[in-house]
Design an enzyme around this catalytic site. Structure first.
Site, mmCIF file in Angstrom:
data_model
loop_
_atom_site.group_PDB
_atom_site.id
_atom_site.type_symbol
_atom_site.label_atom_id
_atom_site.label_comp_id
_atom_site.label_asym_id
_atom_site.label_seq_id
_atom_site.Cartn_x
_atom_site.Cartn_y
_atom_site.Cartn_z
ATOM 1 N N GLN A 111 0.813 -1.214 0.000
ATOM 2 C CA GLN A 111 0.000 0.000 0.000
ATOM 3 C C GLN A 111 0.849 1.268 0.000
ATOM 4 O OE1 GLN A 111 -3.009 -1.491 3.228
ATOM 5 N NE2 GLN A 111 -4.017 0.115 2.041
ATOM 6 N N HIS A 112 0.184 2.362 -0.360
ATOM 7 C CA HIS A 112 0.657 3.737 -0.178
ATOM 8 C C HIS A 112 1.737 4.216 -1.145
ATOM 9 C CE1 HIS A 112 -1.463 3.182 3.549
ATOM 10 N NE2 HIS A 112 -0.510 2.466 4.110
ATOM 11 N N ASP A 138 -2.268 -4.818 0.055
ATOM 12 C CA ASP A 138 -1.786 -6.107 0.562
ATOM 13 C C ASP A 138 -2.551 -6.612 1.777
ATOM 14 O OD1 ASP A 138 -0.718 -4.099 2.160
ATOM 15 O OD2 ASP A 138 1.362 -4.759 1.938
#
Length: 472
Positions: free
Chosen positions: A71-72, A238
């Site tokens: 992520q991110h 994830d």
């Protein structure tokens, strides 16, 4: 037999599993490594994906594919679809100052008011890991790169886009093909989890303009097809993919011990925690996934084993041979700084050392207890947001540690289910691919060992919280 492929593109590697769409039976799998670091050019992910697919025997006969990704991460594309600069990953902490600025500015100088604004607006108080804080950093430190950003996507979005045949040179029409899902969009910092929409004004305030953003797909929607005709499912962040892979349901909390540690729960309602401990994410199946993430989990075990000059099996044996409470030793495991609590510049600390308790056995036990206590604090933060966890699903590489399995039920005082070892993120992505094919999520069997709840008779968690409070 219809086949589906699930992809896990994590910080460290790319894994591909190919499963029977109806039963979930594993047919074949492959893996390839990613370069180390917190900044990486996305082409490395694409190269690793091709290698992992080849090692899994290719995608011939695969009817649908889905990507679960870290992520991110900030992936910036220019108007021609070229990557503007190497992606900043979730674990890159250079944007910590940007996160603080965003909170302070939103509150008109009042940090508490700013935190409330972000929790209510997006579900998550900014920290260094979020995409928005990295874009804020980019605008302040690399203004020429910021000005050339025509589209922003996340690691899983970019890989799905490439699987559909897009990439450098795609241009404006290609950028419009970018797609994501609720779970990953909810970790950007410019998406309202509760309302299910982007916040372009929030993004423009940091980046200086509003670029193309991936369209947000529902759990059963598809982003498109590969050039060979396989359906490309929405994909997921994830942790959301791992929840699918572990078979988490409403009322379950998942505790994952990998490079980082996470605790998240499937919930009917979105979270909005102004303390910043709980990130108010969405899940990949239409619910919500309030989540607490720590930077320090199994690497603490690795580092302690290296200090003691032993391998991990011996590290576990040492930890199990020590009494609960490690003779009074308490390890606060902020080795690489920490995300929860938000202490990016912190270091770890060892408390309560005496000549009697300073032994390899107690050192190993304190490392395990410290990591589990850190995640127990995460669980308490979720419960403070109204999450009623009835059981814990213990997953990740660290979940297979006999010492972790002995310590976790005792310190958490809940039943702990340990699913059979698997690639939970890739498995969850495969399950999502099967859902995109069938129009519903399949019920794949998942065996688990259930460990009965214990009691923290040694007061380990209370002592840990007393030591961790010294960082406040």
């Amino acid at each position: 037999m219809a086949l589906v492929a699930g992809i896990d593109s994590s910080t460290q590697s790319c894994k591909v599993v190919i499963r029977d769409a109806d039963t979930g039976a594993l047919v074949r799998q492959g893996r390839a490594a990613h370069p180390d670091g917190s900044e990486i050019h996305p082409e490395h992910w694409w190269t690793a994906l091709q290698e992992a697919i080849a090692r899994a025997g290719g995608l011939d006969g695969v009817a649908a594919v889905s990507v679960g990704g870290q992520q991110h991460g900030m992936v910036c594309l220019d108007s021609g679809g070229e990557v503007v600069r190497p992606a900043l990953l979730w674990n890159d902490t250079r944007s910590a100052g940007a996160a603080a600025d965003l909170i302070k500015t939103a509150g008109g100088g009042d940090t508490a008011a700013g935190a409330r604004y972000w929790a209510e607006t997006t579900g998550t108080v900014p920290v260094a890991s979020l995409t928005l804080t990295k874009l804020h950093w980019l605008a302040e430190n690399e203004p020429e790169n910021a000005a050339s950003v025509a589209a922003i996507c996340l690691p899983h979005d970019w890989l799905s886009w490439r699987l559909m045949g897009h990439g450098p040179g795609s241009g404006g029409e290609g950028l419009k093909a970018l797609a994501t899902d609720r779970s990953d969009a909810s970790g950007t910092g410019y998406y309202s989890t509760a309302d299910g929409r982007y916040l372009p004004e929030v993004l423009a305030a940091s980046l200086g303009h509003t670029p193309v953003l991936p369209r947000v797909l529902g759990p059963l929607e598809a982003a498109g097809r590969t050039p060979q005709g396989a359906l490309v499912a929405a994909g997921a962040g994830d942790n959301a993919a791992a929840a699918l892979g572990a078979g988490a349901r409403l009322g379950d909390a998942v505790m994952s011990l990998g490079t980082s540690g996470t605790v998240f729960a499937v919930s009917e309602t979105p979270a909005a925690d102004p303390s910043g401990l709980v990130a108010g994410f969405a899940d990949a199946a239409g619910h919500y996934l309030p989540l607490v993430c720590t930077l320090n989990a199994t690497r603490v075990f690795d580092a302690t084993a290296a200090l003691l000059g032993v391998d991990l099996p011996e590290f576990n044996r040492l930890a199990l041979s020590a009494a609960p409470g490690a003779g009074g030793l308490t390890l606060v495991p902020y080795f690489d700084g920490e995300r929860t609590p938000n202490l990016p510049d912190a270091t770890g600390s060892l408390h309560g050392i005496t000549r009697a308790n300073y032994t390899p056995e107690n050192m190993a036990r304190a490392a395990v207890e410290g990591v589990v206590c850190s995640l127990a604090d995460g669980l308490a933060a979720l419960q403070g947001q109204g999450v009623a966890a009835r059981r814990i699903l213990l997953v990740g590489g660290g979940a297979q540690s006999a010492a972790v399995q002995e310590v976790a039920p005792r310190l958490l005082e809940l039943d702990v289910a340990v699913p059979q070892p698997g690639e939970y993120v890739a498995d969850g992505a495969a399950r999502q691919a099967a859902a995109a094919l069938a129009g519903r999520f399949p019920e794949w069997a998942a065996d688990a060992v259930v460990l009965s709840a214990g009691r923290d008779d040694a007061g380990v968690l209370a002592r840990y919280r007393s030591c961790a409070a010294l960082y406040a």
